[in-house]
Design a protein around this motif. Structure first.
Motif, PDB file in Angstrom:
ATOM      1  N   LEU A  43      30.563  13.409 -12.531  1.00 37.37           N
ATOM      2  CA  LEU A  43      30.186  14.620 -13.269  1.00 37.37           C
ATOM      3  C   LEU A  43      28.898  14.409 -14.053  1.00 37.37           C
ATOM      4  N   ARG A  44      28.800  13.256 -14.712  1.00 39.60           N
ATOM      5  CA  ARG A  44      27.614  12.985 -15.528  1.00 39.60           C
ATOM      6  C   ARG A  44      26.357  12.874 -14.663  1.00 39.60           C
ATOM      7  N   LYS A  45      26.455  12.119 -13.572  1.00 39.47           N
ATOM      8  CA  LYS A  45      25.290  11.953 -12.690  1.00 39.47           C
ATOM      9  C   LYS A  45      24.917  13.273 -12.019  1.00 39.47           C
ATOM     10  N   GLY A  46      25.910  14.048 -11.614  1.00 37.64           N
ATOM     11  CA  GLY A  46      25.627  15.349 -11.012  1.00 37.64           C
ATOM     12  C   GLY A  46      24.925  16.277 -11.984  1.00 37.64           C
ATOM     13  N   PHE A  47      25.372  16.268 -13.232  1.00 39.02           N
ATOM     14  CA  PHE A  47      24.724  17.105 -14.251  1.00 39.02           C
ATOM     15  C   PHE A  47      23.275  16.669 -14.460  1.00 39.02           C
ATOM     16  N   GLU A  48      23.047  15.349 -14.553  1.00 40.13           N
ATOM     17  CA  GLU A  48      21.684  14.850 -14.764  1.00 40.13           C
ATOM     18  C   GLU A  48      20.770  15.249 -13.613  1.00 40.13           C
ATOM     19  N   LYS A  49      21.251  15.097 -12.389  1.00 40.28           N
ATOM     20  CA  LYS A  49      20.410  15.405 -11.226  1.00 40.28           C
ATOM     21  C   LYS A  49      20.098  16.894 -11.139  1.00 40.28           C
ATOM     22  N   PHE A  50      21.113  17.738 -11.314  1.00 45.13           N
ATOM     23  CA  PHE A  50      20.864  19.170 -11.186  1.00 45.13           C
ATOM     24  C   PHE A  50      20.113  19.720 -12.392  1.00 45.13           C
ATOM     25  N   SER A  51      20.249  19.085 -13.549  1.00 45.98           N
ATOM     26  CA  SER A  51      19.452  19.479 -14.711  1.00 45.98           C
ATOM     27  C   SER A  51      17.968  19.193 -14.449  1.00 45.98           C
ATOM     28  N   GLU A  52      17.688  18.040 -13.869  1.00 42.74           N
ATOM     29  CA  GLU A  52      16.311  17.690 -13.520  1.00 42.74           C
ATOM     30  C   GLU A  52      15.764  18.630 -12.444  1.00 42.74           C
ATOM     31  N   ALA A  53      16.605  18.989 -11.476  1.00 47.49           N
ATOM     32  CA  ALA A  53      16.172  19.929 -10.434  1.00 47.49           C
ATOM     33  C   ALA A  53      15.831  21.283 -11.049  1.00 47.49           C
ATOM     34  N   GLY A  54      16.630  21.750 -11.998  1.00 45.65           N
ATOM     35  CA  GLY A  54      16.342  23.013 -12.679  1.00 45.65           C
ATOM     36  C   GLY A  54      15.068  22.952 -13.487  1.00 45.65           C
ATOM     37  N   SER A 131      22.422  21.039  -1.759  1.00 44.67           N
ATOM     38  CA  SER A 131      23.829  20.860  -1.415  1.00 44.67           C
ATOM     39  C   SER A 131      24.585  20.198  -2.559  1.00 44.67           C
ATOM     40  N   THR A 132      25.798  20.672  -2.803  1.00 46.83           N
ATOM     41  CA  THR A 132      26.662  20.072  -3.829  1.00 46.83           C
ATOM     42  C   THR A 132      27.765  19.216  -3.197  1.00 46.83           C
ATOM     43  N   ASP A 133      27.656  18.953  -1.901  1.00 49.98           N
ATOM     44  CA  ASP A 133      28.649  18.109  -1.237  1.00 49.98           C
ATOM     45  C   ASP A 133      28.522  16.668  -1.724  1.00 49.98           C
ATOM     46  N   ASN A 134      29.618  15.934  -1.605  1.00 48.75           N
ATOM     47  CA  ASN A 134      29.639  14.556  -2.088  1.00 48.75           C
ATOM     48  C   ASN A 134      29.734  13.570  -0.932  1.00 48.75           C
ATOM     49  N   ASP A 135      29.001  13.831   0.134  1.00 51.94           N
ATOM     50  CA  ASP A 135      28.957  12.860   1.217  1.00 51.94           C
ATOM     51  C   ASP A 135      27.589  12.185   1.231  1.00 51.94           C
ATOM     52  N   ASP A 136      27.465  11.114   1.969  1.00 44.77           N
ATOM     53  CA  ASP A 136      26.241  10.308   1.955  1.00 44.77           C
ATOM     54  C   ASP A 136      25.013  11.107   2.379  1.00 44.77           C
ATOM     55  N   GLU A 137      25.175  11.922   3.403  1.00 41.78           N
ATOM     56  CA  GLU A 137      24.038  12.687   3.929  1.00 41.78           C
ATOM     57  C   GLU A 137      23.501  13.670   2.887  1.00 41.78           C
ATOM     58  N   ALA A 138      24.397  14.400   2.210  1.00 44.55           N
ATOM     59  CA  ALA A 138      23.975  15.375   1.212  1.00 44.55           C
ATOM     60  C   ALA A 138      23.346  14.701   0.000  1.00 44.55           C
ATOM     61  N   VAL A 139      23.913  13.583  -0.430  1.00 44.47           N
ATOM     62  CA  VAL A 139      23.374  12.860  -1.587  1.00 44.47           C
ATOM     63  C   VAL A 139      21.990  12.304  -1.262  1.00 44.47           C
ATOM     64  N   ASN A 140      21.835  11.714  -0.074  1.00 46.31           N
ATOM     65  CA  ASN A 140      20.531  11.176   0.321  1.00 46.31           C
ATOM     66  C   ASN A 140      19.487  12.278   0.452  1.00 46.31           C
ATOM     67  N   ASP A 141      19.888  13.439   0.998  1.00 49.58           N
ATOM     68  CA  ASP A 141      18.980  14.577   1.116  1.00 49.58           C
ATOM     69  C   ASP A 141      18.525  15.046  -0.265  1.00 49.58           C
ATOM     70  N   PHE A 142      19.472  15.173  -1.190  1.00 51.25           N
ATOM     71  CA  PHE A 142      19.137  15.609  -2.543  1.00 51.25           C
ATOM     72  C   PHE A 142      18.188  14.616  -3.210  1.00 51.25           C
ATOM     73  N   ASP A 143      18.497  13.316  -3.108  1.00 48.61           N
ATOM     74  CA  ASP A 143      17.657  12.292  -3.739  1.00 48.61           C
ATOM     75  C   ASP A 143      16.250  12.281  -3.156  1.00 48.61           C
ATOM     76  N   SER A 144      16.127  12.437  -1.837  1.00 48.73           N
ATOM     77  CA  SER A 144      14.790  12.439  -1.234  1.00 48.73           C
ATOM     78  C   SER A 144      14.011  13.693  -1.633  1.00 48.73           C
ATOM     79  N   ARG A 145      14.689  14.837  -1.753  1.00 48.91           N
ATOM     80  CA  ARG A 145      14.005  16.053  -2.203  1.00 48.91           C
ATOM     81  C   ARG A 145      13.568  15.925  -3.657  1.00 48.91           C
ATOM     82  N   LEU A 146      14.410  15.316  -4.477  1.00 46.63           N
ATOM     83  CA  LEU A 146      14.062  15.115  -5.886  1.00 46.63           C
ATOM     84  C   LEU A 146      12.865  14.176  -6.012  1.00 46.63           C
ATOM     85  N   LYS A 147      12.837  13.138  -5.196  1.00 41.88           N
ATOM     86  CA  LYS A 147      11.707  12.200  -5.205  1.00 41.88           C
ATOM     87  C   LYS A 147      10.428  12.905  -4.762  1.00 41.88           C
TER      88      LYS A 147
END
Length: 199
Positions: A43-54, A131-147
């Motif tokens: 929950l904490r990491k998800g909030f931090e990531k989506f807060s930064e995306a916003g 994506s808000t899914d918690n699988d490896d593909e969605a997390v990696n996609d989100f991290d690469s987009r954030l980068k």
């Protein structure tokens, strides 16, 4: 007397029995505590990531609204939704009574490359596409987009002169001269050597 009838057999195996019981109890407690800890960490990491995306997306929206081309397009859309008389009344009220607290950011003198970078920053962090899914593909996609969005952010800030310390914003936001490239607008000055202060 056989060894199986030895009355001290159970006493000699107490260490192994307690070790086995402790291991099983620890495994059970660890699995339970791990789920709770993992859930709160997620929950904490998800909030931090989506807060930064916003934050990144809102910066793109503000910059886009400061580009004169987009401002004119928005004004045309707003006027298209209202009658000409209502638009005239609004402009008269603005001329008669300027709002004292109406602070506006200066427009950005842009070029096609800057506009493209701002659009790409917005597109990378657009809420409906994350994506808000918690699988490896969605997390990696989100991290690469954030980068990638952080890279676009640095480029845009360098070009318009905002977000970096010690830069003159008005000098960098002036319109580019003839034959001037975007690479020339935001040149980084070499750091000056700091002289030691004497006490």
């Amino acid at each position: 007397m056989s060894s199986s009838d030895d009355p001290f057999d159970d006493l000699l195996n107490l260490e192994e029995q307690y070790y086995r019981e402790g291991y099983e109890q620890g495994l059970k407690d660890g699995a339970e505590a791990g789920r709770v800890e993992g859930y709160s960490l997620g929950l904490r990491k998800g909030f931090e990531k989506f807060s930064e995306a916003g934050r990144l997306q809102s910066k793109a929206v503000v910059w886009a609204n400061r580009i004169p081309k987009y401002q004119q397009r928005r004004q045309q859309q707003q006027q298209g939704g209202t009658s000409q008389r209502e638009g005239d009344l609004r402009s008269e009220k603005k001329d008669e009574m300027p709002e004292s607290g109406d602070a506006r950011l200066p427009p950005i003198h842009s070029n096609p490359r800057l506009e493209k970078n701002i659009e790409m920053l917005y597109g990378l962090m657009e809420p409906g596409t994350l994506s808000t899914d918690n699988d490896d593909e969605a997390v990696n996609d989100f991290d690469s987009r954030l980068k990638g969005a952080h890279g676009k952010l640095r480029i845009i800030e360098r070009v318009i002169g905002e977000g970096t310390t010690g830069r003159n914003v008005t000098a960098l936001s002036s319109p580019p001269g003839k034959n001037e490239n975007i690479e020339d607008v935001g040149n980084i000055r070499p750091p000056t050597e700091a002289k030691p202060t004497e006490f």
